[in-house]
Design an enzyme around this catalytic site. Structure first.
Site, PDB file in Angstrom:
ATOM      1  N   CYS A  19      -0.780   3.597  -5.933  1.00 28.50           N
ATOM      2  CA  CYS A  19      -0.408   2.298  -5.377  1.00 28.50           C
ATOM      3  C   CYS A  19       0.718   1.712  -6.225  1.00 28.50           C
ATOM      4  O   CYS A  19       0.620   1.637  -7.450  1.00 28.50           O
ATOM      5  CB  CYS A  19      -1.627   1.375  -5.365  1.00 28.50           C
ATOM      6  SG  CYS A  19      -1.590   0.213  -4.003  1.00 28.50           S
ATOM      7  N   CYS A  58      -4.549  -0.702  -1.560  1.00 28.13           N
ATOM      8  CA  CYS A  58      -4.837   0.733  -1.589  1.00 28.13           C
ATOM      9  C   CYS A  58      -6.328   0.961  -1.794  1.00 28.13           C
ATOM     10  O   CYS A  58      -7.007   0.150  -2.418  1.00 28.13           O
ATOM     11  CB  CYS A  58      -4.090   1.402  -2.742  1.00 28.13           C
ATOM     12  SG  CYS A  58      -2.309   1.195  -2.650  1.00 28.13           S
ATOM     13  N   CYS A  82       0.864  -1.183   0.000  1.00 23.49           N
ATOM     14  CA  CYS A  82       0.000   0.000   0.000  1.00 23.49           C
ATOM     15  C   CYS A  82       0.899   1.231   0.000  1.00 23.49           C
ATOM     16  O   CYS A  82       2.111   1.113  -0.186  1.00 23.49           O
ATOM     17  CB  CYS A  82      -1.014  -0.001   1.132  1.00 23.49           C
ATOM     18  SG  CYS A  82      -0.342   0.205   2.772  1.00 23.49           S
TER      19      CYS A  82
END
Length: 153
Positions: A98, A90, A16
């Protein structure tokens, strides 16, 4: 079938933006649910500090990540580890930020809301963080179930 040869664990990288919340939760839940069937890591594009509310809601579920370091996805890449699965976690809003991790991995995107963006009272923010925790836990459990169906031991 009939072989005593040990099957290498599947390697999974959760990614992430900050490696401070969602990827950390996913890593810990896969480690718990998948056991030795998986080698699991997490990293972020811009590693930050662990989200203290994430630390708190994981602790409520018996997982302690106090003091755990966040990791830079570039460092993971430079280490040369190849992954069977790279799973981005994400939010839909942050998808364009991301990170993409190169290599032959199966790529999955599990969009979850970003706990750092939650607003409200402390209890409201904790409740929203618990909801994300529970969504991640369900998604990880489903991933392990599907993996086990496709890779019977």
């Amino acid at each position: 079938p009939g072989s005593d040869r040990a099957i290498a664990p599947a390697s999974v990288l959760f990614v992430c933006v900050h490696n401070s919340a969602r990827s950390q939760m996913a890593e810990e839940y896969l480690r718990r649910a998948g056991g030795e069937r998986f080698h699991v890591e997490s990293a972020g594009l811009e590693p930050g500090q662990l989200n203290p509310r994430v630390v708190a809601v994981l602790r409520e579920d018996g997982i302690d990540i106090t003091g755990k370091e966040t990791r830079d996805v570039h460092d993971v890449y430079l280490a040369g580890t190849e992954f069977d699965y790279v799973i981005t976690v994400c939010s839909r809003e942050a998808e364009e930020r991301c990170p993409v991790f190169p290599g032959p991995a199966v790529r999955l995107n599990w969009p979850f809301a970003d706990p750092s963006a939650f607003r409200g009272t402390e209890e409201e923010i904790l409740e929203q963080t618990r909801q994300v925790r529970d969504e991640i836990k369900r998604q990880v459990d489903e991933f392990v179930t599907v993996y086990d169906l496709r890779h019977p031991q």
